[in-house]
Design an enzyme around this catalytic site. Structure first.
Site, PDB file in Angstrom:
ATOM      1  N   ALA A 217      38.561  73.045 -11.630  1.00 29.43           N
ATOM      2  CA  ALA A 217      39.399  73.342 -12.796  1.00 29.43           C
ATOM      3  C   ALA A 217      40.851  72.969 -12.520  1.00 29.43           C
ATOM      4  CB  ALA A 217      39.246  74.812 -13.167  1.00 29.43           C
ATOM      5  N   ARG A 218      41.614  73.903 -11.974  1.00 27.52           N
ATOM      6  CA  ARG A 218      43.004  73.670 -11.581  1.00 27.52           C
ATOM      7  C   ARG A 218      43.235  74.353 -10.243  1.00 27.52           C
ATOM      8  NH1 ARG A 218      42.926  70.108 -14.730  1.00 27.52           N
ATOM      9  NH2 ARG A 218      44.266  69.755 -16.553  1.00 27.52           N
ATOM     10  N   ASP A 242      38.208  70.139  -5.572  1.00 20.67           N
ATOM     11  CA  ASP A 242      38.606  68.843  -6.120  1.00 20.67           C
ATOM     12  C   ASP A 242      40.022  68.908  -6.666  1.00 20.67           C
ATOM     13  OD1 ASP A 242      37.998  66.094  -6.888  1.00 20.67           O
ATOM     14  OD2 ASP A 242      38.151  66.840  -8.947  1.00 20.67           O
ATOM     15  N   GLU A 247      49.441  68.530  -5.724  1.00 22.32           N
ATOM     16  CA  GLU A 247      48.767  67.237  -5.731  1.00 22.32           C
ATOM     17  C   GLU A 247      49.807  66.132  -5.889  1.00 22.32           C
ATOM     18  OE1 GLU A 247      45.742  67.160  -8.736  1.00 22.32           O
ATOM     19  OE2 GLU A 247      44.735  68.950  -7.996  1.00 22.32           O
ATOM     20  N   HIS A 266      41.001  65.120  -6.750  1.00 20.33           N
ATOM     21  CA  HIS A 266      40.931  65.227  -8.206  1.00 20.33           C
ATOM     22  C   HIS A 266      40.148  64.062  -8.810  1.00 20.33           C
ATOM     23  CE1 HIS A 266      43.311  67.488 -11.514  1.00 20.33           C
ATOM     24  NE2 HIS A 266      42.161  67.081 -12.000  1.00 20.33           N
ATOM     25  N   ALA A 269      35.843  63.830 -12.133  1.00 16.74           N
ATOM     26  CA  ALA A 269      35.613  63.008 -13.320  1.00 16.74           C
ATOM     27  C   ALA A 269      36.952  62.657 -13.932  1.00 16.74           C
ATOM     28  CB  ALA A 269      34.743  63.731 -14.335  1.00 16.74           C
TER      29      ALA A 269
END
Length: 303
Positions: A217-218, A242, A247, A266, A269
């Site tokens: 998600a975040r 992910d 980031e 990240h 997708a």
């Protein structure tokens, strides 16, 4: 020829050129300005629409003609800044292929944990050929968030034999109660003030010893220091992130050295530029015609 809209493109940190090229093909009448910090405010202050990833400080208050904000992604938390007028509607992108890709990533990580594949990675490095008892994976999974992405994750995990339960904040069930029953927890929540830091020391402690966490998600959903402690203590046997708070993840982040942690940049997708621009152009058509805007966000809820 009817004049088009003036659009402020704020795609950073995503590259602007793919969006710019696709927008010019889809909406040749529109004037598109790519925002940068060094650009004079006068170049973009009369924009009617923002299309972007985030609203930097003081940008929204410098847009007196702003009529609509559209995200280039499903998440909108970086656009919901305090200075954005309450009357300005915000939309998001909904890409079925993105939900599918994220579900595939989660399933791959869940199977990696459930089928104990890291053990065989280690045996291969040590040139050890040894079998271990392994039944089909039927682990209990709790998927936090049941929007389009959470539902697709739940569907795919169930198809692989996992026992899946979804959790929503709105359903009233205490989070820690749901976590206590899960061998694998997947975070697919929108990021809001209420969900920021939701997966903290207490939440991780509520999970069974030897369980796993997957976050697509975040990064801010997870208190990273607490996660590292849970992995080092062995309370959590596996985690996959992910997304991270910072980031790109800095080289000196302690996450790199946390045991039994998979870090990916990240990439679970990504929506196609074609889909993103097509949905944005659909919204522009609706705005010009005075029709309801598609995929509107409830700004009180944050999604």
């Amino acid at each position: 020829m009817v004049a088009g809209m003036k659009i402020l493109l704020l795609s950073h940190p995503l590259p602007a050129d793919p969006y710019l090229d696709a927008l010019r093909r889809a909406r040749p009448r529109d004037e598109i300005v790519v925002w940068s910090r060094d650009q004079p405010v006068a170049d973009w202050a009369d924009a009617e629409v923002v299309f972007g990833w985030r609203l930097p400080a003081r940008v929204a208050q410098a847009l007196p003609r702003l009529r609509w904000v559209c995200s280039v992604a499903a998440g909108v938390e970086k656009l919901l800044v305090p200075e954005l007028p309450a009357a300005v509607p915000v939309s998001r992108i909904v890409d079925p292929d993105q939900a599918l890709g994220i579900a595939q990533y989660v399933t791959a990580m869940a199977l990696r944990f459930a089928r104990e594949l890291p053990r065989y990675d280690e045996q291969q490095r040590e040139r050890v050929w040894k079998r271990h008892p392994m039944a089909a994976a039927r682990h209990r999974v709790c998927v936090l968030g049941q929007g389009a992405t959470g539902q697709e994750i739940s569907r795919m995990l169930a198809a692989c034999g996992f026992e899946v339960q979804g959790w929503r904040r709105s359903q009233g069930r205490p989070l820690h109660e749901a976590l206590r029953e899960a061998q694998i927890v997947v975070c697919a929540l929108p990021l809001t003030p209420e969900t920021t830091g939701l997966i903290d020391r207490e939440a991780l402690a509520a999970m069974p010893r030897g369980s796993a966490l997957i976050n697509i998600a975040r990064g801010a959903h997870v208190v990273e220091e607490d996660l590292i402690m849970a992995l080092r203590s062995g309370h959590l046997a596996f985690a996959a992130l992910d997304v991270q708070v910072n980031e790109p993840l800095p080289p000196d982040s302690p996450l790199w050295e946390a045991p039994n942690l998979v870090i990916t940049p990240h990439i679970a997708a990504q929506s196609s530029v074609h889909t993103i621009v097509a949905q944005f152009a659909e919204g522009l058509d609706a705005l010009e015609a005075g029709r309801p805007l598609p995929r509107l966000v409830d700004r009180q809820l944050g999604y």
